[in-house]
Design a protein around this motif. Structure first.
Motif, PDB file in Angstrom:
ATOM      1  N   UNK A 139       0.859  -1.243   0.326  1.00  0.00           N
ATOM      2  CA  UNK A 139       0.092   0.064   0.237  1.00  0.00           C
ATOM      3  C   UNK A 139       0.571   1.575   0.079  1.00  0.00           C
ATOM      4  N   UNK A 140       1.998   1.206   0.973  1.00  0.00           N
ATOM      5  CA  UNK A 140       2.470   2.189   0.191  1.00  0.00           C
ATOM      6  C   UNK A 140       3.626   2.354  -0.495  1.00  0.00           C
ATOM      7  N   UNK A 141       4.507   1.070  -0.347  1.00  0.00           N
ATOM      8  CA  UNK A 141       5.863   1.226  -1.461  1.00  0.00           C
ATOM      9  C   UNK A 141       5.545   0.745  -3.303  1.00  0.00           C
ATOM     10  N   UNK A 209      15.044   0.187  -4.581  1.00  0.00           N
ATOM     11  CA  UNK A 209      13.675   0.882  -5.245  1.00  0.00           C
ATOM     12  C   UNK A 209      12.901   1.334  -3.718  1.00  0.00           C
ATOM     13  N   UNK A 210      13.434   0.066  -2.465  1.00  0.00           N
ATOM     14  CA  UNK A 210      12.097   0.682  -1.012  1.00  0.00           C
ATOM     15  C   UNK A 210      13.180  -0.217  -0.235  1.00  0.00           C
ATOM     16  N   UNK A 211      12.625   0.613   1.437  1.00  0.00           N
ATOM     17  CA  UNK A 211      13.409   0.248   2.291  1.00  0.00           C
ATOM     18  C   UNK A 211      12.521   0.561   3.506  1.00  0.00           C
ATOM     19  N   UNK A 227      19.014   4.411  -1.032  1.00  0.00           N
ATOM     20  CA  UNK A 227      17.942   4.864  -2.849  1.00  0.00           C
ATOM     21  C   UNK A 227      18.096   5.124  -4.030  1.00  0.00           C
ATOM     22  N   UNK A 228      17.800   4.521  -4.565  1.00  0.00           N
ATOM     23  CA  UNK A 228      17.572   5.758  -5.694  1.00  0.00           C
ATOM     24  C   UNK A 228      16.733   6.268  -6.245  1.00  0.00           C
ATOM     25  N   UNK A 229      17.710   7.438  -7.475  1.00  0.00           N
ATOM     26  CA  UNK A 229      16.078   8.006  -7.570  1.00  0.00           C
ATOM     27  C   UNK A 229      14.799   7.804  -7.534  1.00  0.00           C
ATOM     28  N   UNK A 230      13.656   8.433  -7.021  1.00  0.00           N
ATOM     29  CA  UNK A 230      12.416   8.054  -6.757  1.00  0.00           C
ATOM     30  C   UNK A 230      12.270   6.988  -6.271  1.00  0.00           C
ATOM     31  N   UNK A 231      12.929   6.120  -4.934  1.00  0.00           N
ATOM     32  CA  UNK A 231      13.015   4.925  -3.903  1.00  0.00           C
ATOM     33  C   UNK A 231      12.087   5.516  -3.296  1.00  0.00           C
ATOM     34  N   UNK A 232      11.754   4.563  -2.630  1.00  0.00           N
ATOM     35  CA  UNK A 232      11.434   5.767  -1.287  1.00  0.00           C
ATOM     36  C   UNK A 232      11.350   4.071   0.121  1.00  0.00           C
ATOM     37  N   UNK A 233      12.255   4.984   1.255  1.00  0.00           N
ATOM     38  CA  UNK A 233      12.033   4.151   2.805  1.00  0.00           C
ATOM     39  C   UNK A 233      10.465   4.447   3.290  1.00  0.00           C
ATOM     40  N   UNK A 234       9.875   3.205   3.571  1.00  0.00           N
ATOM     41  CA  UNK A 234       9.263   3.281   4.488  1.00  0.00           C
ATOM     42  C   UNK A 234       9.301   2.928   6.157  1.00  0.00           C
TER      43      UNK A 234
END
Ligand SMILES: NC(=O)c1ccc[n+]([C@@H]2O[C@H](COP(=O)([O-])OP(=O)(O)OC[C@H]3O[C@@H](n4cnc5c(N)ncnc54)[C@H](OP(=O)(O)O)[C@@H]3O)[C@@H](O)[C@H]2O)c1
Length: 313
Positions: A139-141, A209-211, A227-234
């Motif tokens: 849902x988030x990433x 991509x996702x942490x 993180x790469x560009x456009x990646x996201x950490x939750x």
């Protein structure tokens, strides 16, 4: 029935085993004869006056949000489940749910049938931790097959499930744990295992991509350059979420907090993955209900492998 109650916020010594009235299911609820109550860090945080303590109402308080057992009675209007069904749940969060007890009332949209592949103890520890991992990844990433996913605290309650769910989604998964847990996270399916006691993540890892961050604070902030560009950490630990988000904003990384939500349909998805062997739950230790205080001490040590659970006869 027997239940663990807290009469004043404080340490594990404040948890007492007491005799209390058995609850009565309201409309749209079922009464569960509870056999297993999972223990999560939010349990001891809440009992000490932090965590979800602002949402639980007046003390005394019966802790616990995860359960598994057999349906004993139906409230009005319930046709989806029957007496005798084996179910598991993650209930009412962040309000009080009262799962550290022999009986618990559950809204029917917050439970699912227990998968045969999981013991009652494993299923009773799956709800909160499993839905956190599911909701963070999906849902988030918005996880996609082929992505590179880094799980910080891959050996923990949420982390060990996040590794398996990310693998089930087709990701390349990298996990962090101490030396003692390297074999464990490899057995969960991690493609790369990193010993956080000797490696510097921000130097050795790129293009993530996702942490999924189960540690928070300085550890999370140090991992942001992976993180790469456009990646996201939750980031999961809410107490440091604002600090980590601020650090992300300053350096151009996307960071999201999360508050896990009860969701019976998502529980059924976890159950289906368990049935196909793609998801299992590892128990660190099972203790009898009366030892809830000891379970909180163990959880607060921050180094459990998998989940702690309280068992009920
Ligand atoms: N926001 C939400 O909705 C939500 C939901 C669930 C959980 N949470 C929070 O998320 C956090 C994780 O929850 P959890 O249930 O997974 O906790 P947990 O089971 O107590 O986590 C224990 C694990 O953390 C690992 N660990 C400790 N320090 C580490 C480090 N520096 N790097 C890598 N691993 C480390 C330990 O591995 P080693 O023994 O190998 O060190 C251990 O296996 C907690 O703060 C919890 O409150 C938030």
């Amino acid at each position: 029935m027997k239940a663990i109650r807290l009469h004043a916020f404080g340490g594990p010594e404040n948890l007492t085993l007491e005799e209390v009235d058995t609850p009565i299911p309201a409309r749209g609820e079922v009464l569960i004869r509870n056999r297993a109550a999972g223990v999560n860090p939010i349990d001891w945080k809440t009992c000490s006056g932090g965590g979800a303590s602002a949402f639980i109402g007046e003390l005394p308080y019966i802790p616990g949000w995860e359960c598994a057992g057999t349906i004993e009675a139906l409230g009005d209007g319930v046709s989806e489940f029957s007496v005798g069904d084996e179910v598991f749940g993650f209930l009412r969060f962040p309000e009080a749910a009262g799962c550290y007890a022999e009986y618990v009332c559950a809204p029917i949209n917050q439970i699912a049938k227990r998968p045969q592949a999981l013991s009652v103890e494993a299923a009773g520890s799956l709800g909160l931790a499993g839905l956190t991992a599911w909701q963070a990844l999906h849902d988030k990433a918005g996880i996609q097959a082929g992505q590179r996913v880094l799980v910080l605290a891959a050996a923990g309650g949420v982390g060990h499930l996040a590794v398996q769910l990310a693998k089930a989604a087709g990701a390349h998964v990298i996990g962090t744990a101490s030396s003692a847990n390297q074999d464990f996270i490899a057995s969960l399916g991690c493609d790369e295992c990193i010993d956080y006691t000797s490696a510097n993540l921000s130097v050795s890892l790129r293009d993530i991509d996702i942490i999924i961050d189960g540690v928070g604070g300085a550890t999370a902030i140090e991992a942001l350059p992976c993180l790469k560009s456009g990646g996201v950490m939750v980031t999961l630990p809410s107490v440091t979420a604002a600090e980590v988000a601020q650090a992300g904003e300053k350096s151009g990384y996307q960071v999201m907090g999360i508050r896990v939500e009860p969701n019976g349909a998502d529980l059924a998805k976890l159950a289906a993955l368990a049935e196909t062997g793609q998801l299992t739950l590892s128990l660190a230790q099972a203790l009898p209900l009366a030892e809830a205080g000891e379970a909180h001490r163990l959880s607060a040590s921050g180094h459990q492998r998998g989940k702690l659970v309280l068992t009920l006869a």
